[in-house]
Design an enzyme around this catalytic site. Sequence first.
Site, short mmCIF file in Angstrom:
data_model
loop_
_atom_site.label_atom_id
_atom_site.label_comp_id
_atom_site.label_asym_id
_atom_site.label_seq_id
_atom_site.Cartn_x
_atom_site.Cartn_y
_atom_site.Cartn_z
CG HIS A 208 -0.12 0.19 2.52
ND1 HIS A 208 0.62 -0.83 3.08
CD2 HIS A 208 0.05 1.26 3.35
CE1 HIS A 208 1.20 -0.40 4.19
NE2 HIS A 208 0.89 0.87 4.38
CG ASP A 210 1.90 5.07 4.78
OD1 ASP A 210 1.33 3.96 4.72
OD2 ASP A 210 2.99 5.23 5.37
CG HIS A 265 5.27 1.03 2.70
ND1 HIS A 265 4.63 2.14 2.17
CD2 HIS A 265 4.81 0.91 3.96
CE1 HIS A 265 3.85 2.67 3.09
NE2 HIS A 265 3.93 1.94 4.18
NE ARG A 275 8.43 -4.64 10.67
CZ ARG A 275 9.39 -3.82 10.27
NH1 ARG A 275 10.65 -4.19 10.30
NH2 ARG A 275 9.10 -2.60 9.87
C1 GA4 Z 1 -2.50 2.73 5.52
C2 GA4 Z 1 -1.66 3.68 6.40
C3 GA4 Z 1 -2.09 3.65 7.88
O1 GA4 Z 1 -1.64 2.44 8.51
C4 GA4 Z 1 -3.64 3.74 8.02
C5 GA4 Z 1 -4.22 2.53 7.33
C6 GA4 Z 1 -5.74 2.36 7.40
C7 GA4 Z 1 -6.15 1.42 8.55
O2 GA4 Z 1 -5.40 0.53 8.91
O3 GA4 Z 1 -7.27 1.59 9.03
C8 GA4 Z 1 -6.16 1.84 6.00
C9 GA4 Z 1 -4.92 2.02 5.08
C10 GA4 Z 1 -3.99 2.91 5.88
C11 GA4 Z 1 -5.27 2.66 3.71
C12 GA4 Z 1 -6.59 2.14 3.09
C13 GA4 Z 1 -7.65 1.77 4.16
C14 GA4 Z 1 -7.37 2.57 5.42
C15 GA4 Z 1 -6.64 0.39 5.92
C16 GA4 Z 1 -7.36 0.38 4.61
C17 GA4 Z 1 -7.65 -0.73 3.95
C18 GA4 Z 1 -4.04 3.92 9.49
C19 GA4 Z 1 -4.16 4.82 7.12
O4 GA4 Z 1 -4.38 5.98 7.39
O5 GA4 Z 1 -4.39 4.30 5.86
#
Ligand code: GA4
Length: 333
Positions: A208, A210, A265, A275
């Site tokens: 994904h 961020d 990443h 981890r």
């Molecule tokens: C990816 C980056 C952060 O960890 C996060 C993630 C969020 C979550 O875990 O709730 C998301 C992911 C993240 C992007 C798309 C959506 C939302 C899970 C998911 C499938 C906290 C964020 O802000 O976006």
Amino acid sequence: MVVQSQPATLTHCSLIETCNKPTTVFTSIPVINLEDPESKFLMVKACEEYGFFKVVNHCVPMEFITRLESEAVEFFNLPQSEKDKAGPPDPFGYGSKRIGSNGDVGWIEYLLLNTNPQVVSLKTLAIFRQRPEVFRSSAVNDYIQAVKTLAFEVLELIADGLKIEPRDALSKLLRDENSDSCFRLNHYPPCPEPEALSGRNLVGFGEHTDPQIISVLRSNNTSGLQICLKDGTWVSVPPDESSFFINVGDALQVMTNGRLKSVRHRVSANTHKSRVSMIYFGGPPLSEKIVPLISLMGKQEESLYKEFTWWEYKTSAYKSTLADYRLGLFQKT
Ligand code: GA4
């Protein structure tokens, strides 16, 4: 620091993919020394090429890092029924295996917290009240304050390197009291025996980018983090427990009109060791318009993206799955 190895009782194991493609070790990772006068240019170069770099000579006290790590380890060592009391993540709180709400799963358990004291969720408060013996100190707050300061400094150096004016054009969004930032404590348990023996690693956290402006990651000395290079090759990032890794997020890509790239990443679950990682995701206030910064745009340059607010982007992100290319919806055709 060791999280006790738990028996492999994770129920959705069969849904969690494995990745057995060999990855090469990323030996040429850009390492930025914050005390180097050239750091601003090196940072910009790293963000253009990889959307990723490592920071050394930072001012985050090691004692903040080790204290929070040991409290996190204590929390993850609690019985499952105790940890579940701090869940489910909606989106904040304790979560196990499920990531987001659209079917993503990983070999992971985590705590997702809001960092903004104005909107600290009831769930976050409950976690601290419920387990005062685990999160007994101000470890989370001290750590978040320190990495926020590091994020401000990094964004100001990037602004300098790109000749953005004023130099706080990016950092002020994180400094804002309504900044929509969050914090994640991740625990990737050791891989269960059958997987370990087959030499295939489970996916800890699927690929994904961020969504936010910038992410500041620190992990213990266990490998697992991999980033995707421009040519699509995945490389593993050697762990370094005393340094920080910085990821460019989607919002920064848009604000620099695609000049800096948000990095794809993922984390593969390590075979034997657990981890633990902690990540601060610096985001703007919900009402902020995410548009390329004027001082960065050439005379005739047009935005590559449609205009949107952080709230609109975030809402759309939360409807997506991890691997989706979220910026696609906001690109001009
Ligand atoms: C990816 C980056 C952060 O960890 C996060 C993630 C969020 C979550 O875990 O709730 C998301 C992911 C993240 C992007 C798309 C959506 C939302 C899970 C998911 C499938 C906290 C964020 O802000 O976006």
